[in-house]
Design an enzyme around this catalytic site. Sequence first.
Site: not given
Ligand SMILES: Cc1cc2nc3c(=O)[nH]c(=O)nc-3n(C[C@H](O)[C@H](O)[C@H](O)COP(=O)(O)OP(=O)(O)OC[C@H]3O[C@@H](n4cnc5c(N)ncnc54)[C@H](O)[C@@H]3O)c2cc1C
Length: 325
Positions: A161, A212, A303
Amino acid sequence: MIDIQENVPLAPYTTFEIGGPARYFATATDVEGLREALLFAKRERVPFAILGGGSNVLVHDDGFPGMVVKMSLAGMDFQGVQVEVEAGVELMDLVRACTAHGLSGLEPLAGIPGQVGGAVRGNAGAYGANIGELCRRVRVLNTATLETEERETASCGFRYRNSRFKESGGLVVVSALLELTPGKPTEIGERVETTLAKRAARNLQCERSVGSFFMNPVVSDPLLVERFEKEQQVRCRDGRVPAGWLIDRAGLRSTAVGGAAVSHQHANYLINTGGATAAEVVQLARLVKERVLSATGVELQEEVSRLGFSSTDDSRRVPDPPPLP
Ligand SMILES: Cc1cc2nc3c(=O)[nH]c(=O)nc-3n(C[C@H](O)[C@H](O)[C@H](O)COP(=O)(O)OP(=O)(O)OC[C@H]3O[C@@H](n4cnc5c(N)ncnc54)[C@H](O)[C@@H]3O)c2cc1C
């Protein structure tokens, strides 16, 4: 020219559905748009933040006092076993497209919400697989120079992560080159559906949460590791014990602070049961960390990314919940 809006509520852009407005908000559909938005922030002397799918972010109740750039770069280019995918593509859309192209590797990641850029930054993963293992190259925009740079896998710092892009806030992921393995679309599709069914059975996909909330910590106490393995009949992966198990041991399942609660189904999910504030989530997270530390000796790390908080900000205090029995 990108369209810059003012005072845009951020809660609807997050899976937590929490937080105040962005002072400025723009949607970047290409690198030029991203550059323009960052230049605007520099000119106005305000901070900027990148928003992907909003599935791993907690926005402050007062919002963000600068420019929030929503990533919407959405290209996918398949060449043999490789795909160059832009940061704003939904991870699940990529999984479906790879399935259709007969490319295997992403099946365990099916159902993880959010975009490719967010997934690469946090090295998202599930069921023993992480996206970093498939990345051959990542293209980033360096926010200091506003130039794009290419990073080979070895310099991406992928680990549990985490990545170089998460450590250094100055690199925005623009696209990633993934290498997959050829396979039969029907078989890949079946594996995708199996993963989705496993996730659906946990009944958590539609909760207002960020998945998580805490990382699974490496536990140095061998007795604790042994107890976990005996009780759950599974081996620890890389010495990491699930944070949810530790939170459960601390007796925190269903504990609430206002509208924020530890999920009854999965103790590592902090959920917005309706009307939760970021302050309540922060206070619940603090309580969880304190109680887990005193019950197990393990320090939990978050996280989730916080947006609009200062480094010392534990947000506004709300009353502590009553002590546990
Ligand atoms: C129901 C649920 C289940 C989940 N299950 C998992 C799982 O099984 N495994 C797992 O790893 N995660 C899981 N997650 C967490 C989440 O989905 C992941 O961490 C996902 O990859 C975040 O991506 P995002 O585009 O939504 O990021 P965001 O929430 O939009 O951003 C998260 C961070 O990343 C930064 N960011 C976003 N895009 C970029 C970019 N292009 N360049 C640089 N920084 C950037 C943002 O500034 C922020 O700091 C889960 C979440 C939920 C709600």
